[in-house]
Design an enzyme around this catalytic site. Structure first.
Site, short mmCIF file in Angstrom:
data_model
loop_
_atom_site.label_atom_id
_atom_site.label_comp_id
_atom_site.label_asym_id
_atom_site.label_seq_id
_atom_site.Cartn_x
_atom_site.Cartn_y
_atom_site.Cartn_z
N TYR A 160 -12.28 0.86 -1.39
CA TYR A 160 -11.31 -0.22 -1.18
C TYR A 160 -11.21 -0.56 0.30
CZ TYR A 160 -6.94 -2.86 -1.48
OH TYR A 160 -5.99 -3.84 -1.41
N LYS A 164 -12.18 -4.31 2.06
CA LYS A 164 -11.22 -5.14 2.77
C LYS A 164 -11.60 -5.32 4.24
CE LYS A 164 -8.73 -6.16 -0.73
NZ LYS A 164 -8.72 -7.55 -1.23
#
Length: 276
Positions: A160, A164
């Site tokens: 994750y 991002k």
């Protein structure tokens, strides 16, 4: 949001991930101000009810388009069709995204491919579809949804965090590539807020529960986050870190990265089963 309305009097917006969370919250704010909206999402039942609610709020033209952002051709077709019907696009909010949790050795390669396809290539596909319409008009605003996880890279969130961070780098690159065409590119990096991000997350049960508790404890709703993002982007900001606590962390990381890493190592980001 008066500044946003003034910048773009035609009020035409494309929002990915628009059936829930940040995307829907932004759409609700825009609908109440008379914006014409294309909601793109793969959740058809939620998408249809969201579009109906936006029309009731005041959107004079709201389209619900079932699209998976990993399908580049489908995204381009949907965006081109909306822009063709309305004569262009003024604002794009690319907020479609998913989450995964786990350490390097417990996150399978399939989960890495899954999250990068959606969180990174989904944004790439969306920007490639949206930018030409804005460039042709000589103005526009693209807001890409990243996360504070892009710089607060806590343990057991590698996939994750990396996805991002890639959205931040992509947005900064597009800022330079599209500036001459009058297109502003902004990246939003919110911290935890109340949303459905973990609903389809790939994570162990304890990691999922831990993340959901952090979101539930947040003092900010998706509506508040969306309002601040739209207002600050309208004012020309390129990097939106919120709420205020995370802005201090952003500055800390950039000014003193080694000290920041030592500080982060002392924080209790670990899952309950790991002693956090």
């Amino acid at each position: 949001l008066a500044a946003l309305d003034a910048r773009f009097p035609n009020r035409r917006a494309v929002i990915t991930g628009g059936a829930s969370g940040l995307g829907l919250a932004a759409a609700e704010l825009l609908a109440a101000r008379g914006w014409k909206i294309a909601l793109l999402d793969r959740d058809e039942p939620r998408l249809a009810s969201a579009a109906e609610a936006l029309r009731a709020l005041g959107s004079p033209h709201c389209e619900a388009i079932a699209v998976d952002t990993t399908d580049e051709a489908a995204v381009k077709f949907a965006v081109d069709a909306f822009a063709g019907r309305l004569g262009g696009i003024d604002l794009a909010l690319n907020s479609a995204g998913v989450a995964a949790a786990g350490s390097l050795d417990e996150t399978p390669s399939a989960d890495w491919r899954w999250i990068l396809e959606i969180n990174v290539l989904g944004v790439v596909h969306s920007c490639r579809a949206e930018a030409p319409h804005m460039a042709a008009a000589g103005r526009g605003l693209i807001i890409n949804g990243a996360s504070a996880a892009a710089f607060v890279s806590a343990a057991a969130m590698g996939a994750y965090n990396a996805s991002k961070a890639a959205v931040v780098a992509l947005s900064e690159t597009l800022h330079h590539e599209l500036a001459a065409d009058g297109v502003q590119v902004t990246v939003a990096m919110p911290g935890f807020f109340r949303t459905r991000l973990m609903e389809h997350a790939r994570a162990a049960a304890d990691a999922r529960a831990f993340a959901e508790r952090l979101m539930d404890r947040s003092s900010m709703s998706a509506n508040e986050i969306a309002g601040e993002i739209l207002a600050r982007a309208a004012a020309g900001e390129t990097h939106l870190v919120l709420p205020a606590t995370y802005r201090w962390l952003w500055r800390f990381k950039r000014l003193a990265p080694r000290s920041f890493m030592r500080w982060l190592a002392r924080q209790r980001w670990r899952r309950p089963s790991q002693g956090g």
